[in-house]
Design a protein around this motif. Sequence first.
Motif, PDB file in Angstrom:
ATOM      1  N   ALA A  95     -61.122-111.191 -43.233  1.00 17.76           N
ATOM      2  CA  ALA A  95     -61.318-110.306 -42.077  1.00 17.76           C
ATOM      3  C   ALA A  95     -59.980-109.942 -41.443  1.00 17.76           C
ATOM      4  N   ALA A  96     -59.078-110.918 -41.341  1.00 17.46           N
ATOM      5  CA  ALA A  96     -57.772-110.653 -40.748  1.00 17.46           C
ATOM      6  C   ALA A  96     -56.945-109.731 -41.635  1.00 17.46           C
ATOM      7  N   LEU A  97     -57.031-109.940 -42.955  1.00 22.14           N
ATOM      8  CA  LEU A  97     -56.296-109.080 -43.882  1.00 22.14           C
ATOM      9  C   LEU A  97     -56.772-107.634 -43.785  1.00 22.14           C
ATOM     10  N   GLU A  98     -58.082-107.449 -43.736  1.00 28.05           N
ATOM     11  CA  GLU A  98     -58.629-106.091 -43.652  1.00 28.05           C
ATOM     12  C   GLU A  98     -58.232-105.433 -42.335  1.00 28.05           C
ATOM     13  N   THR A  99     -58.283-106.203 -41.246  1.00 28.80           N
ATOM     14  CA  THR A  99     -57.906-105.658 -39.940  1.00 28.80           C
ATOM     15  C   THR A  99     -56.432-105.280 -39.935  1.00 28.80           C
ATOM     16  N   LEU A 100     -55.590-106.151 -40.466  1.00 32.22           N
ATOM     17  CA  LEU A 100     -54.156-105.871 -40.538  1.00 32.22           C
ATOM     18  C   LEU A 100     -53.880-104.639 -41.388  1.00 32.22           C
ATOM     19  N   ALA A 101     -54.641-104.491 -42.447  1.00 28.75           N
ATOM     20  CA  ALA A 101     -54.462-103.341 -43.327  1.00 28.75           C
ATOM     21  C   ALA A 101     -54.789-102.037 -42.601  1.00 28.75           C
ATOM     22  N   VAL A 102     -55.865-102.037 -41.839  1.00 32.00           N
ATOM     23  CA  VAL A 102     -56.244-100.828 -41.099  1.00 32.00           C
ATOM     24  C   VAL A 102     -55.172-100.484 -40.078  1.00 32.00           C
ATOM     25  N   VAL A 103     -54.646-101.494 -39.382  1.00 29.03           N
ATOM     26  CA  VAL A 103     -53.581-101.252 -38.411  1.00 29.03           C
ATOM     27  C   VAL A 103     -52.367-100.660 -39.110  1.00 29.03           C
ATOM     28  N   ALA A 104     -52.030-101.210 -40.282  1.00 34.65           N
ATOM     29  CA  ALA A 104     -50.850-100.748 -41.014  1.00 34.65           C
ATOM     30  C   ALA A 104     -50.944 -99.269 -41.362  1.00 34.65           C
ATOM     31  N   TYR A 105     -52.119 -98.815 -41.782  1.00 33.05           N
ATOM     32  CA  TYR A 105     -52.268 -97.429 -42.228  1.00 33.05           C
ATOM     33  C   TYR A 105     -52.622 -96.458 -41.112  1.00 33.05           C
ATOM     34  N   ARG A 106     -53.231 -96.947 -40.039  1.00 33.05           N
ATOM     35  CA  ARG A 106     -53.692 -96.051 -38.987  1.00 33.05           C
ATOM     36  C   ARG A 106     -52.865 -96.128 -37.708  1.00 33.05           C
ATOM     37  N   GLN A 107     -51.824 -96.947 -37.697  1.00 29.78           N
ATOM     38  CA  GLN A 107     -51.065 -97.173 -36.465  1.00 29.78           C
ATOM     39  C   GLN A 107     -50.405 -95.906 -35.929  1.00 29.78           C
ATOM     40  N   PRO A 108     -50.262 -95.838 -34.580  1.00 33.61           N
ATOM     41  CA  PRO A 108     -50.846 -96.758 -33.607  1.00 33.61           C
ATOM     42  C   PRO A 108     -52.352 -96.524 -33.494  1.00 33.61           C
ATOM     43  N   VAL A 109     -53.100 -97.611 -33.371  1.00 36.95           N
ATOM     44  CA  VAL A 109     -54.553 -97.513 -33.411  1.00 36.95           C
ATOM     45  C   VAL A 109     -55.166 -98.486 -32.408  1.00 36.95           C
ATOM     46  N   ARG A 113     -61.119 -98.370 -32.691  1.00 35.00           N
ATOM     47  CA  ARG A 113     -60.974 -97.567 -33.907  1.00 35.00           C
ATOM     48  C   ARG A 113     -60.952 -98.468 -35.140  1.00 35.00           C
ATOM     49  N   VAL A 114     -60.236 -99.588 -35.033  1.00 38.02           N
ATOM     50  CA  VAL A 114     -60.191-100.535 -36.146  1.00 38.02           C
ATOM     51  C   VAL A 114     -61.583-101.088 -36.407  1.00 38.02           C
ATOM     52  N   SER A 115     -62.312-101.399 -35.333  1.00 36.22           N
ATOM     53  CA  SER A 115     -63.675-101.922 -35.475  1.00 36.22           C
ATOM     54  C   SER A 115     -64.568-100.901 -36.169  1.00 36.22           C
ATOM     55  N   ALA A 116     -64.372 -99.612 -35.844  1.00 31.62           N
ATOM     56  CA  ALA A 116     -65.178 -98.563 -36.464  1.00 31.62           C
ATOM     57  C   ALA A 116     -64.885 -98.469 -37.956  1.00 31.62           C
ATOM     58  N   VAL A 117     -63.619 -98.591 -38.324  1.00 31.02           N
ATOM     59  CA  VAL A 117     -63.246 -98.515 -39.733  1.00 31.02           C
ATOM     60  C   VAL A 117     -63.810 -99.692 -40.510  1.00 31.02           C
ATOM     61  N   ARG A 118     -63.726-100.887 -39.915  1.00 31.30           N
ATOM     62  CA  ARG A 118     -64.202-102.089 -40.605  1.00 31.30           C
ATOM     63  C   ARG A 118     -65.705-102.273 -40.505  1.00 31.30           C
ATOM     64  N   GLY A 119     -66.333-101.642 -39.505  1.00 29.45           N
ATOM     65  CA  GLY A 119     -67.774-101.782 -39.353  1.00 29.45           C
ATOM     66  C   GLY A 119     -68.185-103.023 -38.590  1.00 29.45           C
ATOM     67  N   VAL A 120     -67.227-103.797 -38.061  1.00 31.05           N
ATOM     68  CA  VAL A 120     -67.520-105.000 -37.273  1.00 31.05           C
ATOM     69  C   VAL A 120     -66.515-105.100 -36.139  1.00 31.05           C
ATOM     70  N   ASN A 121     -66.869-105.854 -35.106  1.00 31.99           N
ATOM     71  CA  ASN A 121     -65.974-106.048 -33.979  1.00 31.99           C
ATOM     72  C   ASN A 121     -64.738-106.842 -34.429  1.00 31.99           C
ATOM     73  N   CYS A 122     -63.561-106.386 -34.026  1.00 27.28           N
ATOM     74  CA  CYS A 122     -62.326-107.026 -34.495  1.00 27.28           C
ATOM     75  C   CYS A 122     -61.478-107.583 -33.356  1.00 27.28           C
ATOM     76  N   ASP A 123     -62.036-107.694 -32.152  1.00 25.91           N
ATOM     77  CA  ASP A 123     -61.244-108.137 -31.003  1.00 25.91           C
ATOM     78  C   ASP A 123     -60.595-109.496 -31.240  1.00 25.91           C
ATOM     79  N   GLY A 124     -61.387-110.469 -31.707  1.00 24.57           N
ATOM     80  CA  GLY A 124     -60.856-111.802 -31.936  1.00 24.57           C
ATOM     81  C   GLY A 124     -59.795-111.831 -33.011  1.00 24.57           C
ATOM     82  N   VAL A 125     -60.046-111.090 -34.097  1.00 28.11           N
ATOM     83  CA  VAL A 125     -59.088-111.038 -35.202  1.00 28.11           C
ATOM     84  C   VAL A 125     -57.790-110.382 -34.746  1.00 28.11           C
ATOM     85  N   MET A 126     -57.900-109.347 -33.919  1.00 18.82           N
ATOM     86  CA  MET A 126     -56.701-108.664 -33.440  1.00 18.82           C
ATOM     87  C   MET A 126     -55.851-109.596 -32.584  1.00 18.82           C
TER      88      MET A 126
END
Length: 215
Positions: A95-109, A113-126
């Motif tokens: 989950a952390a890898l996927e979240t980090l990947a979305v940030v890397a490609y969509r930054q600043p994000v 938006r990251v949660s929408a891309v991953r389909g799950v809430n990412c607050d804790g992972v962020m």
Amino acid sequence: MGPGAVGPGLRAELEAILMVVDEPVGEERLAGVLERSRAEVGAALRGLAAEYTAQGRGFDLRLVAGGWRFYSRETCAEAVDRFLLDGQQARLSQAALETLAVVAYRQPVSRSRVSAVRGVNCDGVMRTLVQRGLAEEAGSEPETGAILYRTTNYFLERMGLRGLDELPELAPFLPEVDDVEAESLEGTMIAEAVSAAAAQAADGSGEADRATPDR
């Protein structure tokens, strides 16, 4: 406070305030807030500092840069370091890898938006990624005021990249992010692309652990 009620006392009020500050606070400001003289406040602060030292508490109260603040006692530094570093050598979760990947490609994000891309809430992972130094705040979104995030130089170092331009290009048939399903697919493809970059860096350096971010 009702008639006849007894307040918490100057020392207790000072402790309560100093528990929530993130930088040293001067005696003059504390005196103004508590409606006491500066001499009273200064004496109370010095009394508290001496009391903590005499009791051998794990924290002390110091006058630094013209202000007072709580600090961990130096004799407890080893325990604090162990706590802060605990788990940092563990690999990132999927989950952390996927979240980090979305940030890397969509930054600043934003997190939403990251949660929408991953389909799950990412607050804790962020929060974990920020704590690990792999992501950081990058201002706010003008329209919504949401905090934006970007990757750090430490992220590039751990990935074995000289810059974000060395991230592998996403497949040309990457779907438009028109709906949740498409965004979820995008998140998967982004994660795979970053994993490929990590593998390539590992092959190039011969040190796989350097190319894989630590948790």
